[in-house]
Design a protein around this motif. Structure first.
Motif, PDB file in Angstrom:
ATOM      1  N   ARG A 452       0.571  -1.279  -0.106  1.00  0.00           N
ATOM      2  CA  ARG A 452       0.160  -0.043   0.013  1.00  0.00           C
ATOM      3  C   ARG A 452       0.780   1.067   0.130  1.00  0.00           C
ATOM      4  NH1 ARG A 452      -2.967  -1.784   4.584  1.00  0.00           N
ATOM      5  NH2 ARG A 452      -3.819  -3.484   3.676  1.00  0.00           N
ATOM      6  N   GLY A 453       0.487   2.346  -0.735  1.00  0.00           N
ATOM      7  CA  GLY A 453       1.051   3.558  -0.813  1.00  0.00           C
ATOM      8  C   GLY A 453       0.558   4.254   0.304  1.00  0.00           C
ATOM      9  N   THR A 454       1.293   5.706   0.443  1.00  0.00           N
ATOM     10  CA  THR A 454       0.857   6.812   1.453  1.00  0.00           C
ATOM     11  C   THR A 454       0.657   8.030   0.805  1.00  0.00           C
ATOM     12  OG1 THR A 454       1.450   7.327   3.677  1.00  0.00           O
ATOM     13  CG2 THR A 454       3.080   6.949   2.349  1.00  0.00           C
ATOM     14  N   ASP A 455      -0.178   8.681   1.344  1.00  0.00           N
ATOM     15  CA  ASP A 455      -0.135  10.266   1.105  1.00  0.00           C
ATOM     16  C   ASP A 455       0.873  11.129   1.921  1.00  0.00           C
ATOM     17  OD1 ASP A 455      -1.967   9.649  -0.877  1.00  0.00           O
ATOM     18  OD2 ASP A 455      -3.639  10.083   0.318  1.00  0.00           O
ATOM     19  N   ALA A 456       1.183  10.613   3.108  1.00  0.00           N
ATOM     20  CA  ALA A 456       2.004  11.069   4.121  1.00  0.00           C
ATOM     21  C   ALA A 456       3.394  11.570   3.392  1.00  0.00           C
ATOM     22  CB  ALA A 456       2.357  10.015   5.130  1.00  0.00           C
ATOM     23  N   SER A 457       3.847  12.634   3.615  1.00  0.00           N
ATOM     24  CA  SER A 457       5.117  13.219   3.050  1.00  0.00           C
ATOM     25  C   SER A 457       6.217  12.843   3.988  1.00  0.00           C
ATOM     26  CB  SER A 457       4.925  14.929   2.860  1.00  0.00           C
ATOM     27  OG  SER A 457       4.795  15.458   4.112  1.00  0.00           O
ATOM     28  N   PHE A 458       7.381  12.402   3.714  1.00  0.00           N
ATOM     29  CA  PHE A 458       8.629  11.903   4.049  1.00  0.00           C
ATOM     30  C   PHE A 458       9.653  12.828   3.629  1.00  0.00           C
ATOM     31  CE2 PHE A 458       6.093   8.345   5.192  1.00  0.00           C
ATOM     32  CZ  PHE A 458       6.665   7.875   6.297  1.00  0.00           C
ATOM     33  N   VAL A 459      10.651  12.860   4.981  1.00  0.00           N
ATOM     34  CA  VAL A 459      11.794  13.189   4.657  1.00  0.00           C
ATOM     35  C   VAL A 459      12.998  12.366   4.958  1.00  0.00           C
ATOM     36  CG1 VAL A 459      13.470  15.092   5.515  1.00  0.00           C
ATOM     37  CG2 VAL A 459      11.018  15.816   5.413  1.00  0.00           C
ATOM     38  N   THR A 460      14.029  12.225   4.028  1.00  0.00           N
ATOM     39  CA  THR A 460      14.927  11.364   4.418  1.00  0.00           C
ATOM     40  C   THR A 460      16.387  12.027   4.594  1.00  0.00           C
ATOM     41  OG1 THR A 460      15.524  11.100   1.930  1.00  0.00           O
ATOM     42  CG2 THR A 460      13.857   9.434   2.737  1.00  0.00           C
ATOM     43  N   TYR A 461      17.169  11.236   5.514  1.00  0.00           N
ATOM     44  CA  TYR A 461      18.431  11.698   5.864  1.00  0.00           C
ATOM     45  C   TYR A 461      19.463  11.359   5.367  1.00  0.00           C
ATOM     46  CZ  TYR A 461      15.219  14.570   8.751  1.00  0.00           C
ATOM     47  OH  TYR A 461      14.085  15.098   9.109  1.00  0.00           O
ATOM     48  N   CYS A 462      20.783  12.066   5.452  1.00  0.00           N
ATOM     49  CA  CYS A 462      22.103  11.362   4.587  1.00  0.00           C
ATOM     50  C   CYS A 462      22.397  10.076   5.592  1.00  0.00           C
ATOM     51  CB  CYS A 462      22.950  12.457   4.590  1.00  0.00           C
ATOM     52  SG  CYS A 462      23.425  12.621   2.874  1.00  0.00           S
ATOM     53  N   GLY A 463      22.927   9.119   5.216  1.00  0.00           N
ATOM     54  CA  GLY A 463      23.039   7.882   5.830  1.00  0.00           C
ATOM     55  C   GLY A 463      24.221   7.961   6.766  1.00  0.00           C
ATOM     56  N   THR A 464      24.347   8.843   7.756  1.00  0.00           N
ATOM     57  CA  THR A 464      25.700   9.292   8.401  1.00  0.00           C
ATOM     58  C   THR A 464      25.548   8.393   9.667  1.00  0.00           C
ATOM     59  OG1 THR A 464      24.804  11.237   8.965  1.00  0.00           O
ATOM     60  CG2 THR A 464      26.481  11.181   7.395  1.00  0.00           C
TER      61      THR A 464
END
Ligand code: AMP
Ligand code: MG
Length: 464
Positions: A452-464
């Motif tokens: 299932r998809g989502t309408d929620a917006s997401f922020v991703t961060y650099c993999g540190t």
């Protein structure tokens, strides 16, 4: 014990420094990639043994060197003359059971001379994320670096909160990047020549004796990247940090930091917290790949022709081919996703417009189209239904569609929860997700929530 080879360090010694991993209090394997271990001819049980785990965090027998590799790169368009493996080490190269030379490389193994301000460490969540994304891509048939293992170190690492430290062991066709050539170019033409010869022999051996090696390499890398980025676009993948140091010469995907698969389709989609201008937005990726290749070509100019005007002409000629290669790969791939024998120059762009208008879930759409339920995804189904009637008139092969269009991808909202649980020591959800994305096209009961998809917006961060 694994016996490594070091052809890269031997061929271009100026581009690596021998360096040792930090020592870790209590290394424990979290995930071991058994199918990949088998490909490499390594015994998974050995990898779990004290000696195996020691290797996976960089503790190797005396006399086995490990290396930090030097590279430069354009980060968000700005040239940085020296980046390099700040927290990574090359364990060495080995031949897999198919005879291919592969690098074994660690991420999070401690500071190196290239660490700049960084602490040299990595934390569990982002390393597991790299593992899952690589396996998902691999299962979708997309060239990619892959994780062999994730090992927790027993030490905490300070980020925004104290997190479990981890080391990722990853496998790549090589770690040659556009940024490696940019670094070599600063050392002089002879270094670029040696690197070009090495890269051709390693990745494009059929062209190794070409009378114009630099042109041959540029052509092959341009083709490989056109193909790769087309596949990313077809699967809805956003790399997030397409800096020139994160673009390989082999054509494999590498360095999954803030990357993500989009849910709703829109070319302007960006997830990464650091990409404020949208430079690496979904729809910009082909243009960025071409821009990166232009930076690659610049490093090869002195080898392309002694006459600098002629060299620029050659580079331009080759890079002009990128757009054609990319469009061919994308159009053909989209036709396959639609069950069509060949690209349709009207239906395909029209579909992308319809999907953009309603930000329709990209992955879900193609499965729904084959199942006859796609109209539900549109606010106003009429224009879509008109499109679908023309599509259906072409006699699409809907059974074939379900073999190329995934049901399961590591969606942000699912992955994020699975990683949080894993940090707390519960790997159940992550294992379930891995199981789904490594057989992505076969619908199975009990995995409905992952599709299932989502309408929620997401922020991703650099993999540190
Ligand atoms: P990346 O964003 O992972 O592609 O990394 C960009 C550059 O920053 C590379 O040269 C990395 O080696 C370096 N780097 C990233 N995180 C760290 C860290 N925690 N410690 C040292 N170097 C790092
Ligand atoms: Mg990188």
């Amino acid at each position: 014990m694994v016996s490594f080879e070091y052809t890269y360090a031997e061929a271009v010694p100026e581009l690596s420094v021998p360096w040792q991993a930090a020592s870790f209090p209590d290394p424990r394997p979290v995930l071991i990639n058994e199918p990949l271990a088998a490909e490499l001819g390594l015994d998974p049980e050995w990898l779990r043994s004290p000696e195996g785990v020691a290797m996976l965090v960089g503790t190797v027998p005396a006399g086995s060197p490990t290396w930090a590799q030097a590279y430069a790169g354009h980060q968000f368009g700005t040239f940085v003359p020296q980046l390099g493996d700040g927290r990574a080490l090359l364990l060495g190269e080995l031949r897999d059971t198919a005879g291919r030379r592969r690098d074994l490389h660690l991420k999070g193994s401690g500071r190196t001379p290239f660490a700049r301000g960084g602490d040299g460490y990595a934390v569990l969540g982002p390393m597991l994320r790299e593992y899952v994304v690589g396996e998902s891509m691999h299962a979708l048939g997309i060239p990619t670096t892959r994780a062999l293992a994730v090992v927790t170190t027993g030490a905490g690492v300070h980020r925004d909160y104290l997190q479990p430290g981890a080391v990722l062991c990853r496998v790549a066709a090589s770690h040659l990047r556009v940024g490696t050539f940019q670094y070599a170019a600063q050392l002089g033409t002879e270094k670029v020549r040696a690197l070009t010869d090495y890269a051709l022999r390693r990745h494009y051996p059929e062209r190794a004796d070409d009378l114009e090696p630099a042109r041959a390499l540029l052509t092959e890398v341009s083709r490989a990247q056109a193909d790769l980025v087309a596949q990313w676009m077809l699967i809805g993948f956003i790399h997030g940090v397409m800096n020139t140091d994160n673009m390989t010469i082999s054509g494999e995907s590498i360095d999954f930091g803030p990357c993500a698969y989009l849910d709703g389709y829109h070319p302007a989609t960006v997830f990464s917290s650091i990409d404020r201008q949208g430079r690496y937005a979904y729809g910009n990726q082909p243009a960025i790949a071409q821009w990166n290749l232009a930076r690659f070509a610049e490093t090869l100019l002195p080898l392309l022709d002694p006459d600098s005007n002629r060299a620029v002409e050659i580079a331009t000629e080759v890079l002009t081919g990128f757009a054609a290669d990319y469009h061919r790969a994308f159009d053909t791939g989209l036709a396959r996703k639609l069950g069509l024998g060949e690209p349709d120059a009207e239906l395909q762009p029209e579909l992308l417009e319809l999907l953009t208008r309603d930000s329709v879930d990209w992955t879900g759409f193609f499965r729904a189209l084959a199942a006859g339920t796609a109209a539900e995804a549109f606010a106003d189904p009429a224009p879509f239904e008109a499109w679908a009637a023309r599509w259906a008139a072409q006699g699409p092969d809907v059974t074939a569609m379900d073999t190329v269009n995934p049901m399961y991808i590591p969606r942000n909202h699912v992955l994020q929860l699975a990683l949080l649980a894993a940090e707390e020591g519960d790997l159940g959800e992550l294992q379930r997700l891995l199981g789904a994305v490594t057989d992505p096209c076969t619908a199975r009961p009990g995995l409905e929530d992952l599709a299932r998809g989502t309408d929620a917006s997401f922020v991703t961060y650099c993999g540190t």
